[in-house]
Design a protein around this motif. Structure first.
Motif, mmCIF file in Angstrom:
data_model
loop_
_atom_site.group_PDB
_atom_site.id
_atom_site.type_symbol
_atom_site.label_atom_id
_atom_site.label_comp_id
_atom_site.label_asym_id
_atom_site.label_seq_id
_atom_site.Cartn_x
_atom_site.Cartn_y
_atom_site.Cartn_z
ATOM 1 N N GLY A 196 5.148 -1.860 -5.663
ATOM 2 C CA GLY A 196 5.271 -0.604 -4.934
ATOM 3 C C GLY A 196 5.417 -0.768 -3.436
ATOM 4 O O GLY A 196 5.680 0.193 -2.724
ATOM 5 N N ARG A 212 -4.792 2.208 -3.779
ATOM 6 C CA ARG A 212 -4.462 3.561 -4.230
ATOM 7 C C ARG A 212 -4.689 4.577 -3.104
ATOM 8 O O ARG A 212 -3.939 5.532 -2.965
ATOM 9 C CB ARG A 212 -5.297 3.912 -5.459
ATOM 10 C CG ARG A 212 -4.758 5.036 -6.277
ATOM 11 C CD ARG A 212 -5.422 5.243 -7.640
ATOM 12 N NE ARG A 212 -6.702 4.617 -7.888
ATOM 13 C CZ ARG A 212 -6.867 3.435 -8.527
ATOM 14 N NH1 ARG A 212 -5.833 2.750 -8.947
ATOM 15 N NH2 ARG A 212 -8.067 2.938 -8.715
ATOM 16 N N GLY A 233 -1.634 4.584 -0.829
ATOM 17 C CA GLY A 233 -0.377 5.127 -1.349
ATOM 18 C C GLY A 233 -0.219 4.806 -2.820
ATOM 19 O O GLY A 233 -1.170 4.455 -3.503
ATOM 20 N N LYS A 234 1.008 4.871 -3.290
ATOM 21 C CA LYS A 234 1.286 4.646 -4.713
ATOM 22 C C LYS A 234 1.547 3.166 -4.985
ATOM 23 O O LYS A 234 2.614 2.783 -5.477
ATOM 24 C CB LYS A 234 2.465 5.489 -5.160
ATOM 25 C CG LYS A 234 2.152 6.970 -5.117
ATOM 26 C CD LYS A 234 3.276 7.800 -5.656
ATOM 27 C CE LYS A 234 2.874 9.265 -5.608
ATOM 28 N NZ LYS A 234 3.812 10.137 -6.268
ATOM 29 N N TYR A 235 0.580 2.345 -4.664
ATOM 30 C CA TYR A 235 0.687 0.898 -4.861
ATOM 31 C C TYR A 235 -0.170 0.518 -6.059
ATOM 32 O O TYR A 235 -1.222 1.095 -6.286
ATOM 33 C CB TYR A 235 0.222 0.146 -3.620
ATOM 34 C CG TYR A 235 0.859 0.682 -2.349
ATOM 35 C CD1 TYR A 235 2.226 0.572 -2.148
ATOM 36 C CD2 TYR A 235 0.096 1.334 -1.395
ATOM 37 C CE1 TYR A 235 2.819 1.087 -1.009
ATOM 38 C CE2 TYR A 235 0.685 1.840 -0.247
ATOM 39 C CZ TYR A 235 2.042 1.715 -0.063
ATOM 40 O OH TYR A 235 2.637 2.230 1.068
ATOM 41 N N VAL A 236 0.320 -0.442 -6.819
ATOM 42 C CA VAL A 236 -0.358 -0.811 -8.055
ATOM 43 C C VAL A 236 -0.686 -2.296 -8.054
ATOM 44 O O VAL A 236 0.178 -3.139 -7.815
ATOM 45 C CB VAL A 236 0.536 -0.488 -9.279
ATOM 46 C CG1 VAL A 236 -0.136 -0.894 -10.572
ATOM 47 C CG2 VAL A 236 0.889 0.999 -9.299
ATOM 48 N N CYS A 293 4.055 -0.278 4.535
ATOM 49 C CA CYS A 293 3.227 -0.345 3.317
ATOM 50 C C CYS A 293 2.126 -1.385 3.512
ATOM 51 O O CYS A 293 0.958 -1.134 3.207
ATOM 52 C CB CYS A 293 4.072 -0.738 2.106
ATOM 53 S SG CYS A 293 5.388 0.392 1.659
#
Length: 72
Positions: free
Chosen positions: A10, A63, A66-69, A16
């Motif tokens: 992500g 999380r 952001g929308k990081y996994v 990021c």
């Protein structure tokens, strides 16, 4: 000191990485964070702390950024 390497998806840019780094450094005992961003691939995150961190701690901090996994 405990050095750990994590894999994550992500991440697309240095912004990021900065967001994730800020949140990871807020974890008690975290000393340094280095992130190798690989857009559209699996990025790696190297952490160094005064203790070992759980994958849940790392995933929660990511999380919040952001929308990081966190990947296995």
């Amino acid at each position: 000191m405990a050095e750990q390497i994590w894999k994550a998806t992500g991440l697309t840019c240095n912004h990021c990485a900065q967001s994730i780094t800020k949140n990871l450094l807020a974890i008690d005992g975290m000393k340094t964070v280095e992130i190798d961003v690989k857009p559209n691939e699996t990025s790696s995150i190297q952490t160094l702390g005064s203790r070992e961190f759980s994958s849940q701690e790392i995933a929660d901090a990511m999380r919040q950024a952001g929308k990081y996994v966190l990947s296995a």
